[in-house]
Design an enzyme around this catalytic site. Sequence first.
Site, PDB file in Angstrom:
ATOM      1  N   ASP A   1      19.435  10.297  63.352  1.00 11.99           N
ATOM      2  CA  ASP A   1      19.818  11.381  62.446  1.00 11.99           C
ATOM      3  C   ASP A   1      19.428  11.028  61.002  1.00 11.99           C
ATOM      4  O   ASP A   1      20.224  11.158  60.070  1.00 11.99           O
ATOM      5  CB  ASP A   1      21.331  11.646  62.533  1.00 11.99           C
ATOM      6  CG  ASP A   1      21.708  13.011  61.945  1.00 11.99           C
ATOM      7  OD1 ASP A   1      20.802  13.857  61.783  1.00 11.99           O
ATOM      8  OD2 ASP A   1      22.898  13.194  61.626  1.00 11.99           O
TER       9      ASP A   1
ATOM     10  N   GLY B   1      14.197 -17.827  57.818  1.00 15.98           N
ATOM     11  CA  GLY B   1      14.981 -16.818  58.519  1.00 15.98           C
ATOM     12  C   GLY B   1      16.468 -16.987  58.289  1.00 15.98           C
ATOM     13  O   GLY B   1      17.193 -16.022  58.033  1.00 15.98           O
TER      14      GLY B   1
ATOM     15  N   LYS C   1      35.883   8.188  55.053  1.00 17.17           N
ATOM     16  CA  LYS C   1      35.405   9.264  55.931  1.00 17.17           C
ATOM     17  C   LYS C   1      36.501   9.551  56.944  1.00 17.17           C
ATOM     18  O   LYS C   1      36.862   8.682  57.742  1.00 17.17           O
ATOM     19  CB  LYS C   1      34.113   8.825  56.638  1.00 17.17           C
ATOM     20  CG  LYS C   1      33.522   9.911  57.510  1.00 17.17           C
ATOM     21  CD  LYS C   1      32.208   9.428  58.151  1.00 17.17           C
ATOM     22  CE  LYS C   1      31.597  10.522  59.004  1.00 17.17           C
ATOM     23  NZ  LYS C   1      30.312  10.101  59.617  1.00 17.17           N
TER      24      LYS C   1
END
Length: 498
Positions: free
Chosen positions: A341, A225, A251
Amino acid sequence: MEGLSVRAALGLAQSRSILLVEALSGGSCLLTGALFFSCVRAQSANLHSSAKIMEALAGAVCTVYGIGYSSYYLTNLTRHLIRVFVGPDPESTEPTAGSPLAPSAPGEEAEKEQNVLNSPAVVRREPERREPNIKAEPQAELPEAQSDIKAAKRRNKEDIRSIQEEKNLHQHRSDLQDQVSVRAEATPLMKYPLSCFLQNFNKQLQAELQATETRLRAREKRLDGKTKVAREKLDVLLQEQEALEKQVAIKKINLQGLTSKELTVNELMVMKMNRNPNLVNYLDSYLVDDELWLVMEYMDGGSLRDVISKTYLSEDEMAAVSRECLQGLDFLHSNHVIHRDVKSCNILLRTDGSVKLADFGLSAQLTAEQNQRSSVVGTSWWMAPEVVTGQPYGPKVDIWSLGIVGIEMVERQVPHWNESPTSAELLLATGGTPQLRQPKLFSASLRDFLSCCLQTNEEWRWSAKELLQHQFITSVKSVSSLVPLIISVKKRKEEERL
Protein backbone atom coordinates in the site's frame (compact mmCIF):
# COMPACT_ATOMS: atom_id res chain seq x y z
CA MET A 1 115.56 -65.94 11.99
CA GLU A 2 114.06 -63.06 10.05
CA GLY A 3 110.40 -62.34 10.67
CA LEU A 4 110.46 -63.47 14.34
CA SER A 5 109.16 -61.20 17.07
CA VAL A 6 111.18 -60.06 20.11
CA ARG A 7 109.38 -62.58 22.28
CA ALA A 8 110.25 -65.42 19.90
CA ALA A 9 113.90 -64.32 19.75
CA LEU A 10 114.11 -64.22 23.54
CA GLY A 11 112.55 -67.67 23.78
CA LEU A 12 115.02 -69.04 21.29
CA ALA A 13 117.91 -67.43 23.20
CA GLN A 14 116.60 -68.96 26.41
CA SER A 15 116.48 -72.45 24.88
CA ARG A 16 119.99 -72.14 23.54
CA SER A 17 121.26 -70.86 26.89
CA ILE A 18 119.77 -73.89 28.60
CA LEU A 19 121.46 -76.21 26.12
CA LEU A 20 124.74 -74.33 26.62
CA VAL A 21 124.52 -74.65 30.42
CA GLU A 22 123.73 -78.36 30.15
CA ALA A 23 126.67 -78.88 27.78
CA LEU A 24 129.00 -77.00 30.05
CA SER A 25 127.75 -78.99 33.06
CA GLY A 26 128.44 -82.26 31.28
CA GLY A 27 131.83 -81.08 30.10
CA SER A 28 132.69 -79.93 33.59
CA CYS A 29 131.86 -83.34 35.01
CA LEU A 30 134.01 -85.09 32.42
CA LEU A 31 136.92 -82.72 33.05
CA THR A 32 136.59 -83.19 36.79
CA GLY A 33 136.72 -87.01 36.41
CA ALA A 34 139.72 -86.77 34.12
CA LEU A 35 141.46 -84.53 36.57
CA PHE A 36 140.70 -86.94 39.37
CA PHE A 37 142.20 -89.92 37.55
CA SER A 38 145.20 -87.92 36.45
CA CYS A 39 145.86 -86.78 39.99
CA VAL A 40 145.80 -90.40 41.29
CA ARG A 41 148.25 -91.40 38.65
CA ALA A 42 150.52 -88.51 39.36
CA GLN A 43 150.67 -88.93 43.11
CA SER A 44 153.98 -90.58 42.97
CA ALA A 45 155.52 -88.25 40.52
CA ASN A 46 155.09 -84.70 41.47
CA LEU A 47 152.23 -83.86 43.77
CA HIS A 48 152.93 -80.17 43.84
CA SER A 49 152.67 -79.66 40.06
CA SER A 50 149.52 -81.82 39.84
CA ALA A 51 147.76 -79.70 42.44
CA LYS A 52 148.47 -76.56 40.51
CA ILE A 53 147.13 -78.08 37.29
CA MET A 54 143.92 -79.20 39.02
CA GLU A 55 143.48 -75.79 40.56
CA ALA A 56 143.78 -74.10 37.14
CA LEU A 57 141.38 -76.55 35.49
CA ALA A 58 138.83 -76.18 38.32
CA GLY A 59 138.96 -72.40 38.01
CA ALA A 60 138.44 -72.59 34.24
CA VAL A 61 135.49 -74.95 34.64
CA CYS A 62 133.84 -72.71 37.22
CA THR A 63 134.35 -69.62 35.06
CA VAL A 64 132.79 -71.25 31.98
CA TYR A 65 129.92 -72.65 34.01
CA GLY A 66 129.27 -69.27 35.65
CA ILE A 67 129.23 -67.48 32.29
CA GLY A 68 126.71 -69.97 30.85
CA TYR A 69 124.47 -69.91 33.87
CA SER A 70 124.56 -66.08 33.96
CA SER A 71 123.42 -65.95 30.32
CA TYR A 72 120.58 -68.30 31.11
CA TYR A 73 119.56 -66.27 34.17
CA LEU A 74 119.67 -62.91 32.37
CA THR A 75 117.57 -64.30 29.49
CA ASN A 76 114.87 -65.51 31.90
CA LEU A 77 114.93 -62.21 33.80
CA THR A 78 114.47 -60.20 30.58
CA ARG A 79 111.52 -62.35 29.53
CA HIS A 80 109.90 -62.01 32.95
CA LEU A 81 110.23 -58.20 32.85
CA ILE A 82 108.64 -58.11 29.38
CA ARG A 83 105.69 -60.11 30.69
CA VAL A 84 105.28 -57.78 33.69
CA PHE A 85 105.47 -54.44 31.89
CA VAL A 86 104.22 -55.31 28.38
CA GLY A 87 101.76 -58.11 29.17
CA PRO A 88 101.63 -61.76 28.30
CA ASP A 89 102.15 -62.79 24.72
CA PRO A 90 98.66 -63.38 23.20
CA GLU A 91 100.16 -65.90 20.80
CA SER A 92 102.26 -67.65 23.48
CA THR A 93 101.01 -70.89 24.99
CA GLU A 94 103.29 -70.78 28.06
CA PRO A 95 101.66 -70.55 31.48
CA THR A 96 101.67 -67.07 33.15
CA ALA A 97 102.06 -68.34 36.72
CA GLY A 98 105.35 -69.14 38.34
CA SER A 99 108.63 -67.32 38.68
CA PRO A 100 110.80 -66.84 35.60
CA LEU A 101 113.84 -67.15 37.79
CA ALA A 102 113.14 -70.87 38.32
CA PRO A 103 112.07 -72.18 34.90
CA SER A 104 111.30 -75.77 34.16
CA ALA A 105 113.59 -78.06 32.31
CA PRO A 106 114.12 -77.34 28.62
CA GLY A 107 112.65 -80.65 27.49
CA GLU A 108 109.57 -80.20 29.63
CA GLU A 109 109.05 -76.59 28.34
CA ALA A 110 109.34 -77.71 24.72
CA GLU A 111 106.91 -80.57 25.33
CA LYS A 112 104.36 -78.18 26.93
CA GLU A 113 104.60 -75.73 24.03
CA GLN A 114 104.11 -78.60 21.56
CA ASN A 115 101.01 -79.84 23.43
CA VAL A 116 99.42 -76.35 23.60
CA LEU A 117 100.09 -75.76 19.91
CA ASN A 118 98.51 -79.06 18.93
CA SER A 119 95.44 -78.74 21.18
CA PRO A 120 94.80 -75.11 22.39
CA ALA A 121 91.23 -75.63 23.62
CA VAL A 122 91.86 -78.80 25.74
CA VAL A 123 93.71 -78.87 29.08
CA ARG A 124 95.95 -81.94 29.24
CA ARG A 125 97.94 -83.51 32.02
CA GLU A 126 101.59 -82.55 32.02
CA PRO A 127 103.93 -85.35 31.03
CA GLU A 128 106.46 -86.75 33.45
CA ARG A 129 109.80 -85.00 33.87
CA ARG A 130 112.56 -86.30 31.67
CA GLU A 131 116.22 -85.66 31.66
CA PRO A 132 117.55 -82.83 29.54
CA ASN A 133 118.02 -83.77 25.93
CA ILE A 134 119.99 -81.78 23.49
CA LYS A 135 117.85 -83.14 20.60
CA ALA A 136 114.74 -81.36 22.01
CA GLU A 137 116.00 -77.96 20.81
CA PRO A 138 114.48 -78.16 17.32
CA GLN A 139 111.17 -79.35 18.79
CA ALA A 140 111.12 -76.29 21.15
CA GLU A 141 111.88 -73.86 18.39
CA LEU A 142 109.37 -75.20 15.82
CA PRO A 143 105.98 -74.60 17.60
CA GLU A 144 106.87 -71.09 18.58
CA ALA A 145 108.07 -70.26 15.08
CA GLN A 146 104.87 -71.75 13.61
CA SER A 147 102.79 -69.71 16.04
CA ASP A 148 104.61 -66.54 15.01
CA ILE A 149 104.17 -67.36 11.35
CA LYS A 150 100.45 -67.98 11.83
CA ALA A 151 100.09 -64.74 13.77
CA ALA A 152 101.94 -62.86 11.03
CA LYS A 153 99.70 -64.45 8.38
CA ARG A 154 96.60 -63.59 10.40
CA ARG A 155 97.75 -59.99 10.74
CA ASN A 156 98.47 -59.86 7.02
CA LYS A 157 94.98 -61.19 6.28
CA GLU A 158 93.41 -58.65 8.61
CA ASP A 159 95.42 -55.85 7.01
CA ILE A 160 94.36 -57.03 3.54
CA ARG A 161 90.71 -57.28 4.68
CA SER A 162 90.74 -53.74 6.19
CA ILE A 163 92.37 -52.37 3.03
CA GLN A 164 89.72 -54.12 0.91
CA GLU A 165 86.87 -52.82 3.11
CA GLU A 166 88.22 -49.29 2.92
CA LYS A 167 88.49 -49.64 -0.84
CA ASN A 168 84.91 -50.94 -1.03
CA LEU A 169 83.74 -48.05 1.15
CA HIS A 170 85.37 -45.52 -1.16
CA GLN A 171 83.83 -47.28 -4.14
CA HIS A 172 80.37 -47.25 -2.49
CA ARG A 173 80.68 -43.54 -1.73
CA SER A 174 81.68 -42.76 -5.29
CA ASP A 175 78.72 -44.82 -6.58
CA LEU A 176 76.32 -42.88 -4.33
CA GLN A 177 77.78 -39.59 -5.50
CA ASP A 178 77.32 -40.67 -9.12
CA GLN A 179 73.69 -41.64 -8.43
CA VAL A 180 72.99 -38.29 -6.76
CA SER A 181 74.60 -36.46 -9.67
CA VAL A 182 72.48 -38.39 -12.18
CA ARG A 183 69.29 -37.65 -10.25
CA ALA A 184 70.22 -34.00 -9.91
CA GLU A 185 70.79 -33.73 -13.65
CA ALA A 186 67.49 -35.52 -14.36
CA THR A 187 65.58 -33.12 -12.08
CA PRO A 188 65.71 -29.52 -13.38
CA LEU A 189 64.56 -28.04 -10.08
CA MET A 190 67.48 -29.62 -8.22
CA LYS A 191 70.07 -27.81 -10.29
CA TYR A 192 69.40 -24.64 -8.35
CA PRO A 193 68.07 -25.83 -4.96
CA LEU A 194 68.36 -22.42 -3.31
CA SER A 195 66.43 -20.57 -6.01
CA CYS A 196 63.77 -23.31 -6.07
CA PHE A 197 63.42 -23.06 -2.29
CA LEU A 198 63.06 -19.29 -2.52
CA GLN A 199 60.44 -19.62 -5.27
CA ASN A 200 58.43 -22.15 -3.27
CA PHE A 201 58.73 -19.99 -0.16
CA ASN A 202 57.58 -16.96 -2.14
CA LYS A 203 54.58 -18.87 -3.50
CA GLN A 204 53.62 -20.07 -0.03
CA LEU A 205 53.99 -16.55 1.33
CA GLN A 206 51.82 -15.11 -1.47
CA ALA A 207 49.16 -17.77 -0.85
CA GLU A 208 49.14 -17.01 2.88
CA LEU A 209 48.91 -13.28 2.17
CA GLN A 210 45.98 -13.79 -0.20
CA ALA A 211 44.21 -16.00 2.34
CA THR A 212 44.82 -13.40 5.04
CA GLU A 213 43.53 -10.60 2.81
CA THR A 214 40.42 -12.65 2.01
CA ARG A 215 39.76 -13.23 5.70
CA LEU A 216 40.31 -9.55 6.45
CA ARG A 217 37.90 -8.51 3.69
CA ALA A 218 35.28 -10.94 4.95
CA ARG A 219 35.78 -9.69 8.50
CA GLU A 220 35.55 -6.06 7.38
CA LYS A 221 32.37 -6.89 5.50
CA ARG A 222 30.86 -8.53 8.56
CA LEU A 223 31.95 -5.63 10.71
CA ASP A 224 30.45 -3.17 8.23
CA GLY A 225 27.18 -5.08 8.32
CA LYS A 226 27.20 -5.21 12.11
CA THR A 227 28.12 -1.53 12.28
CA LYS A 228 25.30 -0.66 9.93
CA VAL A 229 22.79 -2.66 11.98
CA ALA A 230 24.09 -1.11 15.20
CA ARG A 231 23.85 2.37 13.69
CA GLU A 232 20.28 1.71 12.57
CA LYS A 233 19.34 0.44 16.02
CA LEU A 234 20.99 3.47 17.58
CA ASP A 235 19.07 5.77 15.28
CA VAL A 236 15.85 4.03 16.19
CA LEU A 237 16.62 4.32 19.90
CA LEU A 238 17.44 8.00 19.51
CA GLN A 239 14.23 8.51 17.64
CA GLU A 240 12.32 6.71 20.37
CA GLN A 241 13.95 8.91 22.98
CA GLU A 242 13.17 12.05 21.00
CA ALA A 243 9.61 10.89 20.46
CA LEU A 244 9.11 10.26 24.17
CA GLU A 245 10.58 13.63 25.01
CA LYS A 246 8.43 15.36 22.41
CA GLN A 247 5.04 14.62 20.87
CA VAL A 248 3.82 11.18 19.79
CA ALA A 249 1.25 10.03 17.24
CA ILE A 250 -1.57 7.69 18.28
CA LYS A 251 -3.40 5.60 15.71
CA LYS A 252 -6.78 4.44 17.02
CA ILE A 253 -8.07 1.19 15.46
CA ASN A 254 -11.55 -0.16 16.04
CA LEU A 255 -11.39 -3.88 16.77
CA GLN A 256 -14.99 -4.67 15.80
CA GLY A 257 -15.02 -7.19 12.94
CA LEU A 258 -12.66 -10.11 12.26
CA THR A 259 -10.96 -8.55 9.23
CA SER A 260 -10.10 -5.41 11.14
CA LYS A 261 -8.61 -7.48 13.94
CA GLU A 262 -6.42 -9.48 11.54
CA LEU A 263 -5.14 -6.33 9.82
CA THR A 264 -4.41 -4.66 13.13
CA VAL A 265 -2.45 -7.59 14.48
CA ASN A 266 -0.58 -7.80 11.18
CA GLU A 267 0.35 -4.12 11.28
CA LEU A 268 1.40 -4.38 14.91
CA MET A 269 3.66 -7.35 14.26
CA VAL A 270 5.32 -5.80 11.17
CA MET A 271 6.03 -2.52 12.95
CA LYS A 272 7.33 -4.31 16.03
CA MET A 273 9.60 -6.75 14.18
CA ASN A 274 10.98 -4.39 11.52
CA ARG A 275 12.76 -1.28 12.77
CA ASN A 276 14.55 1.00 10.35
CA PRO A 277 15.29 4.74 10.03
CA ASN A 278 13.06 4.84 6.91
CA LEU A 279 10.08 3.22 8.64
CA VAL A 280 7.82 4.99 11.13
CA ASN A 281 8.99 3.93 14.55
CA TYR A 282 6.61 1.91 16.74
CA LEU A 283 6.70 2.87 20.44
CA ASP A 284 3.91 1.06 22.29
CA SER A 285 0.29 -0.12 22.10
CA TYR A 286 -2.72 0.08 24.43
CA LEU A 287 -6.14 -1.56 24.44
CA VAL A 288 -8.81 1.01 25.30
CA ASP A 289 -12.36 -0.42 25.29
CA ASP A 290 -12.90 -1.74 21.74
CA GLU A 291 -10.01 0.21 20.28
CA LEU A 292 -6.34 -0.53 19.93
CA TRP A 293 -4.13 2.52 20.28
CA LEU A 294 -0.81 2.30 18.44
CA VAL A 295 1.69 4.83 19.77
CA MET A 296 4.21 5.90 17.09
CA GLU A 297 6.71 8.66 16.59
CA TYR A 298 5.20 11.93 15.49
CA MET A 299 6.09 13.06 11.94
CA ASP A 300 5.58 16.82 12.22
CA GLY A 301 6.01 17.47 8.49
CA GLY A 302 2.84 15.67 7.47
CA SER A 303 2.54 13.39 4.46
CA LEU A 304 4.03 13.59 0.97
CA ARG A 305 0.50 14.13 -0.34
CA ASP A 306 0.30 17.39 1.61
CA VAL A 307 3.51 18.62 -0.04
CA ILE A 308 2.43 17.56 -3.54
CA SER A 309 -0.91 19.29 -3.17
CA LYS A 310 0.70 22.57 -2.09
CA THR A 311 3.75 22.93 -4.35
CA TYR A 312 5.84 21.50 -7.14
CA LEU A 313 8.94 19.45 -6.37
CA SER A 314 12.25 19.79 -8.15
CA GLU A 315 13.95 16.72 -9.60
CA ASP A 316 16.51 16.74 -6.77
CA GLU A 317 13.73 16.74 -4.20
CA MET A 318 11.95 13.94 -6.09
CA ALA A 319 15.18 11.94 -6.12
CA ALA A 320 15.73 12.51 -2.37
CA VAL A 321 12.21 11.32 -1.52
CA SER A 322 12.54 8.32 -3.87
CA ARG A 323 15.88 7.31 -2.37
CA GLU A 324 14.53 7.33 1.22
CA CYS A 325 11.50 5.29 0.16
CA LEU A 326 13.70 2.78 -1.71
CA GLN A 327 15.88 2.32 1.36
CA GLY A 328 12.82 1.49 3.44
CA LEU A 329 11.47 -0.88 0.77
CA ASP A 330 14.86 -2.60 0.38
CA PHE A 331 14.88 -3.23 4.15
CA LEU A 332 11.35 -4.68 4.07
CA HIS A 333 12.01 -6.84 1.00
CA SER A 334 15.25 -8.21 2.46
CA ASN A 335 13.13 -9.34 5.44
CA HIS A 336 10.54 -10.88 3.06
CA VAL A 337 7.84 -8.29 3.77
CA ILE A 338 5.62 -6.70 1.09
CA HIS A 339 4.09 -3.33 1.98
CA ARG A 340 1.30 -3.53 -0.67
CA ASP A 341 0.00 0.00 0.00
CA VAL A 342 2.78 2.40 -1.02
CA LYS A 343 1.25 5.77 -1.88
CA SER A 344 1.85 9.45 -1.15
CA CYS A 345 -0.51 9.41 1.85
CA ASN A 346 1.57 6.67 3.52
CA ILE A 347 4.89 8.48 3.05
CA LEU A 348 5.38 10.73 6.08
CA LEU A 349 7.84 13.64 6.46
CA ARG A 350 9.50 15.46 9.31
CA THR A 351 10.88 18.96 9.50
CA ASP A 352 14.47 17.65 9.78
CA GLY A 353 14.13 16.14 6.26
CA SER A 354 13.34 12.55 7.32
CA VAL A 355 11.16 10.49 4.93
CA LYS A 356 9.50 7.32 6.28
CA LEU A 357 7.01 4.70 5.16
CA ALA A 358 3.91 4.22 7.30
CA ASP A 359 0.66 2.21 7.53
CA PHE A 360 1.54 -1.49 7.44
CA GLY A 361 -2.05 -2.72 7.75
CA LEU A 362 -1.99 -4.41 4.31
CA SER A 363 1.57 -5.71 4.48
CA ALA A 364 2.30 -9.43 3.97
CA GLN A 365 5.04 -11.62 5.42
CA LEU A 366 6.49 -14.07 2.88
CA THR A 367 7.90 -17.46 3.91
CA ALA A 368 9.88 -20.23 2.25
CA GLU A 369 6.65 -22.18 1.72
CA GLN A 370 4.69 -19.15 0.48
CA ASN A 371 7.04 -16.77 -1.33
CA GLN A 372 4.25 -15.13 -3.37
CA ARG A 373 0.78 -13.75 -2.80
CA SER A 374 -2.26 -13.47 -5.11
CA SER A 375 -4.86 -11.54 -3.06
CA VAL A 376 -6.12 -8.26 -4.55
CA VAL A 377 -5.34 -5.65 -1.92
CA GLY A 378 -4.14 -2.06 -2.00
CA THR A 379 -5.35 1.32 -3.31
CA SER A 380 -6.65 1.05 -6.88
CA TRP A 381 -4.67 3.88 -8.57
CA TRP A 382 -1.34 2.62 -7.14
CA MET A 383 -1.90 -1.11 -7.66
CA ALA A 384 0.39 -3.11 -9.99
CA PRO A 385 -1.15 -4.90 -13.03
CA GLU A 386 -0.43 -8.37 -11.59
CA VAL A 387 -2.27 -7.46 -8.40
CA VAL A 388 -5.30 -6.19 -10.33
CA THR A 389 -5.47 -9.33 -12.46
CA GLY A 390 -5.09 -11.65 -9.45
CA GLN A 391 -1.83 -13.24 -10.61
CA PRO A 392 0.83 -14.42 -8.11
CA TYR A 393 3.16 -11.56 -7.22
CA GLY A 394 6.14 -10.74 -5.04
CA PRO A 395 7.86 -7.67 -3.53
CA LYS A 396 8.17 -5.85 -6.88
CA VAL A 397 4.52 -4.71 -6.64
CA ASP A 398 5.83 -2.04 -4.23
CA ILE A 399 8.23 -0.81 -6.96
CA TRP A 400 5.27 -0.22 -9.32
CA SER A 401 3.48 1.75 -6.60
CA LEU A 402 6.62 3.88 -6.05
CA GLY A 403 6.69 4.59 -9.81
CA ILE A 404 3.11 5.87 -9.61
CA VAL A 405 4.22 8.08 -6.67
CA GLY A 406 6.98 9.40 -8.98
CA ILE A 407 4.44 10.39 -11.62
CA GLU A 408 2.35 11.92 -8.84
CA MET A 409 5.33 14.06 -7.72
CA VAL A 410 5.91 15.19 -11.34
CA GLU A 411 2.32 15.95 -12.37
CA ARG A 412 0.78 16.38 -8.89
CA GLN A 413 -1.84 13.78 -9.82
CA VAL A 414 -1.84 9.99 -10.25
CA PRO A 415 -2.73 8.46 -13.64
CA HIS A 416 -6.52 7.98 -14.08
CA TRP A 417 -7.17 10.08 -10.98
CA ASN A 418 -10.56 11.15 -12.34
CA GLU A 419 -11.71 7.54 -12.87
CA SER A 420 -13.53 5.31 -10.42
CA PRO A 421 -11.51 2.68 -8.62
CA THR A 422 -12.93 -0.08 -10.83
CA SER A 423 -12.27 1.85 -14.04
CA ALA A 424 -8.77 2.75 -12.83
CA GLU A 425 -8.02 -0.89 -12.14
CA LEU A 426 -9.30 -1.91 -15.57
CA LEU A 427 -7.15 0.75 -17.25
CA LEU A 428 -4.09 -0.35 -15.28
CA ALA A 429 -4.65 -3.98 -16.32
CA THR A 430 -5.09 -3.20 -20.05
CA GLY A 431 -3.58 0.22 -20.65
CA GLY A 432 0.09 -0.68 -20.32
CA THR A 433 2.76 1.60 -18.79
CA PRO A 434 1.49 5.05 -17.70
CA GLN A 435 3.23 7.94 -19.49
CA LEU A 436 4.05 11.51 -18.56
CA ARG A 437 1.94 14.15 -20.32
CA GLN A 438 4.98 16.33 -21.10
CA PRO A 439 8.04 14.06 -20.86
CA LYS A 440 10.36 16.49 -22.66
CA LEU A 441 10.17 18.90 -19.75
CA PHE A 442 12.09 16.46 -17.53
CA SER A 443 15.54 14.89 -17.63
CA ALA A 444 16.33 11.60 -19.32
CA SER A 445 17.48 10.07 -16.00
CA LEU A 446 14.10 10.79 -14.40
CA ARG A 447 12.22 9.32 -17.35
CA ASP A 448 14.45 6.22 -17.33
CA PHE A 449 13.98 5.83 -13.58
CA LEU A 450 10.18 5.89 -13.97
CA SER A 451 10.44 3.43 -16.87
CA CYS A 452 12.44 0.98 -14.73
CA CYS A 453 9.79 1.19 -12.00
CA LEU A 454 6.75 0.87 -14.28
CA GLN A 455 7.55 -2.23 -16.32
CA THR A 456 4.33 -4.23 -16.80
CA ASN A 457 6.35 -7.46 -16.80
CA GLU A 458 7.36 -8.09 -13.22
CA GLU A 459 10.54 -9.92 -14.27
CA TRP A 460 11.81 -6.88 -16.20
CA ARG A 461 10.95 -4.51 -13.37
CA TRP A 462 13.94 -3.43 -11.28
CA SER A 463 14.27 -4.32 -7.60
CA ALA A 464 14.74 -1.78 -4.81
CA LYS A 465 18.43 -2.72 -4.46
CA GLU A 466 19.01 -2.21 -8.20
CA LEU A 467 17.16 1.12 -8.27
CA LEU A 468 19.36 2.43 -5.45
CA GLN A 469 22.24 2.20 -7.96
CA HIS A 470 20.37 4.12 -10.67
CA GLN A 471 21.92 7.37 -11.86
CA PHE A 472 18.84 9.37 -10.87
CA ILE A 473 19.21 8.14 -7.25
CA THR A 474 23.00 8.19 -6.88
CA SER A 475 23.24 11.86 -7.90
CA VAL A 476 20.87 13.00 -5.14
CA LYS A 477 21.90 15.31 -2.32
CA SER A 478 21.27 14.73 1.38
CA VAL A 479 17.79 14.81 2.90
CA SER A 480 18.59 18.20 4.37
CA SER A 481 17.68 19.61 0.95
CA LEU A 482 14.04 18.75 1.76
CA VAL A 483 13.97 20.80 4.96
CA PRO A 484 12.99 24.17 3.35
CA LEU A 485 10.27 22.48 1.30
CA ILE A 486 8.74 20.67 4.28
CA ILE A 487 8.87 23.72 6.56
CA SER A 488 7.26 25.98 3.94
CA VAL A 489 4.41 23.52 3.38
CA LYS A 490 3.89 23.18 7.13
CA LYS A 491 3.61 26.96 7.51
CA ARG A 492 1.02 27.14 4.72
CA LYS A 493 -1.07 24.51 6.40
CA GLU A 494 -0.93 26.33 9.73
CA GLU A 495 -1.91 29.59 8.05
CA GLU A 496 -4.88 27.92 6.37
CA ARG A 497 -6.09 26.60 9.69
CA LEU A 498 -6.07 30.10 11.12
